[in-house]
Write a protein that holds these residues in place. Structure first.
Motif, short mmCIF file in Angstrom:
data_model
loop_
_atom_site.label_atom_id
_atom_site.label_comp_id
_atom_site.label_asym_id
_atom_site.label_seq_id
_atom_site.Cartn_x
_atom_site.Cartn_y
_atom_site.Cartn_z
N TYR A 184 0.84 -1.19 0.00
CA TYR A 184 0.00 0.00 0.00
C TYR A 184 0.88 1.25 0.00
N THR A 185 0.52 2.18 -0.84
CA THR A 185 1.24 3.44 -0.90
C THR A 185 0.23 4.58 -0.79
N LYS A 186 0.67 5.65 -0.22
CA LYS A 186 -0.20 6.81 -0.06
C LYS A 186 -0.38 7.49 -1.41
N CYS A 187 -1.60 7.86 -1.70
CA CYS A 187 -1.91 8.56 -2.94
C CYS A 187 -1.19 9.91 -2.94
N ARG A 188 -0.46 10.18 -4.01
CA ARG A 188 0.26 11.45 -4.14
C ARG A 188 -0.49 12.42 -5.03
N GLY A 189 -1.52 11.93 -5.71
CA GLY A 189 -2.27 12.79 -6.62
C GLY A 189 -1.73 12.74 -8.03
N ASP A 241 10.63 0.68 -4.14
CA ASP A 241 10.26 0.71 -2.72
C ASP A 241 9.91 -0.69 -2.21
N PHE A 242 9.37 -1.51 -3.08
CA PHE A 242 8.93 -2.85 -2.72
C PHE A 242 10.10 -3.79 -2.44
N LYS A 243 11.28 -3.43 -2.91
CA LYS A 243 12.46 -4.27 -2.68
C LYS A 243 12.74 -4.43 -1.19
N ASN A 244 12.24 -3.53 -0.37
CA ASN A 244 12.47 -3.59 1.07
C ASN A 244 11.32 -4.22 1.84
N LYS A 245 10.34 -4.75 1.14
CA LYS A 245 9.20 -5.40 1.80
C LYS A 245 9.41 -6.92 1.75
#
Length: 191
Positions: A20-25, A39-43
């Motif tokens: 899940y990522t925060k909507c940036r618009g 970013d997912f590489k760290n999950k």
């Protein structure tokens, strides 16, 4: 109401991990969509010994509203990456679509001199993927270029799609496949 189509992504042979990522618009959500893979590489997760996307064989991006109506297991993974023709080619000549859609401003990192390009296949951003390492390498370079342009207050004409088209034409044709627009088109054109 029951779904009209079988969702192959929910088949027991596929595993889905959500980050899940925060909507940036708009346009940041589309512009930075490949950054989400980085970013997912760290999950971390655990599916039969696979604990990170780096341990997978392939990565695929698809728009959240893409309907999977047929088994996608026969997507050719004979090359490092795959892209998809833009569905606009169903209603417009592909060369014209390319010439009017690629980034023509030379001050952006995804600039394409359309007069020097022979393969004028315009690809969409809605469905692409490939072998994990080359896909993450692509995501890293595109993200780096987006940040550079963003720091100069420049936004590409068609956001991440502009960078994907730029990246594809930098590659040797043996490194990628281009799928038919039918993999990513509006239902009214899906025949």
């Amino acid at each position: 109401m029951a779904s009209l189509y079988y969702n192959y992504l929910l088949d027991e042979t596929y595993h889905i991990v959500v980050n899940y990522t925060k909507c940036r618009g708009f346009p940041a959500d589309t512009l930075y969509r490949l950054k989400y893979f980085l970013d997912f590489k760290n999950k971390y997760f655990n599916f039969n010994g696979i604990t990170n996307i780096i341990n997978t064989n392939y990565l695929i991006f698809m728009n959240v509203n893409l309907h999977i109506k047929k088994d996608i297991s026969y997507i050719p993974f004979t090359t490092n990456l795959f892209f998809t023709q833009h569905p606009g080619c169903a209603i417009q000549n592909m060369e014209l679509l390319f010439d009017t859609s690629v980034e023509l401003r030379s001050n952006l990192t995804c600039y394409i001199d359309k007069n020097k390009i022979q393969d004028k296949t315009y690809i969409c951003g809605g469905f692409n993927g490939g072998k994990t390492t080359p896909y993450l390498e692509m995501a890293y370079l595109i993200n780096k270029n987006i940040i550079k342009d963003d720091n100069n207050e420049l936004i590409a004409k068609w956001h991440d799609e502009s960078y994907l088209n730029w990246y594809r034409i930098q590659l040797d044709k043996t490194e990628y496949d281009i799928l038919s627009y039918l993999y990513c088109c509006c239902e009214k054109y899906d025949s």
